[in-house]
Enzyme design. Sequence first.
Site, PDB file in Angstrom:
ATOM      1  CE  LYS A  21      16.340 -17.078  11.794  1.00  0.00           C
ATOM      2  NZ  LYS A  21      16.178 -16.322  13.061  1.00  0.00           N
TER       3      LYS A  21
ATOM      4  N   GLY B 168      15.842  -7.530  14.274  1.00  0.00           N
ATOM      5  CA  GLY B 168      15.688  -6.085  14.349  1.00  0.00           C
ATOM      6  C   GLY B 168      15.984  -5.434  13.011  1.00  0.00           C
TER       7      GLY B 168
ATOM      8  N   GLY C  60      20.449 -12.392  11.849  1.00  0.00           N
ATOM      9  CA  GLY C  60      20.491 -10.938  11.758  1.00  0.00           C
ATOM     10  C   GLY C  60      21.831 -10.372  11.345  1.00  0.00           C
TER      11      GLY C  60
ATOM     12  NE  ARG D 101      -3.026   0.350   3.041  1.00  0.00           N
ATOM     13  CZ  ARG D 101      -2.972   0.676   4.345  1.00  0.00           C
ATOM     14  NH1 ARG D 101      -2.663  -0.234   5.251  1.00  0.00           N
ATOM     15  NH2 ARG D 101      -3.241   1.920   4.721  1.00  0.00           N
TER      16      ARG D 101
END
Length: 450
Positions: free
Chosen positions: A213, A324, A142, A54
Amino acid sequence: MNDGDGAQQRALRVAVLGCGVVGSQVVRLILEQAGDLAARVGRPVELAGVAVRRIDAPREIEVPDGLLTTDAAGLVAREDVDLVVEVIGGIEPARTLILSALEHGASVVSANKALLAEDGPTLFEMAAKAGRDIFYEAAVAGAIPILRPLSESLAGDRVTRVLGIVNGTTNYILDKMDTSGAGFAEALAEAQDLGYAEADPTADVEGFDAAAKAAILASLAFHSRVTAADVHREGISEVTAADIASAREMGCVVKLLAICELRTGLLGPDGTEDANGGEAVAVRVHPAMIPLAHPLASVRGAYNAVFVESDAAGELMFYGPGAGGAPTASAVMGDLVTAARNHVAGTRGSGESAYADRAVLPMGETRTRYHVAIDVDDRAGVLATVALAFAEHGVSIQTVRQEGRDDDAQLVVVSHWATDAQLSATVEHLRGLEIVREVTSVMRVEGGDE
């Protein structure tokens, strides 16, 4: 692949698929570090477009006018796009978009662990056919650089084991249970309040995230194709405060571990080495007790760590934030710079390494140890009966202790190494004994040599 001398300074154009937690940080870094990126790559790097669901959705950053589009398929097929960053996740439309990007001549950077663990070979084959790169450091742990060390830094070594805490949500929950005495439900609720766990935490707490993973880690470490379906998976939802306390009494802590092992010396039915030279891969994800002296035992909160064992390098530890927006974007940007450099130089990375083609062992053939807590009748002969049950399945007892008396009598048994099938059969045997009221806890014990 080289653009020719006359086009050496043409800017490399990057399409970003997704502008959520990670994607918005990737966009920010591309915009803010334009000068440094140009210096590191040897060519200016600029955004060609950012695909979103959007246009009017709220975002953490302000995307420059004209870059947002809902036509992801059209964006990756554009002739002026050199590099595509995929951070939308999931299987589709990510798979179709990545394949299209490669087919149209763009290299790809992805953070999509689920897709890579399910259908990585299809992506690698298309990248090789197109003569382009696909990099995915951000798919595991990460910001922690672990995939490139496995595929490049240790390419001349023989990796024998990879042991990792690769899910920050579960590590936070188990750490909270250990430090505060909280139960699973209470620790999960706190993790959700702090944003460490999703409203639907199933993928994390039931081990699906870690299993994907683990498949990627095992594929790289052992040069064999391993999918998420090959990984034995158990989550942490059944871990109790009593399990945590029992681990503490043993000088251990409970962690959800991704365990990838190279098993050697395996024999076929005829007693000789099997077709893979007596080698196979064992990959599993489950909660386990590990000694406090092990480096992974000190990994706290939502942090991740991966412990690697190899013949020449010995033991290596990789530690840092495993999730994060900014940390994961850091891994994405590292891959983006490498892919961009290769594009400028007219080269590509090494691609998939699956030459070993080792089989994946069934969980029943994996060797481990067990911690078993058994509520028993407090009467003469109970210990002997329990010991006989272990012996009948070829499992040796390392330690046994009794806790409580009368109606609260409990035996806590820790086994020596045995196959998982032997240990599972022992537990089922115990559950059928008249003297056993309940097998209250079953948990594997890791750490230490066999």
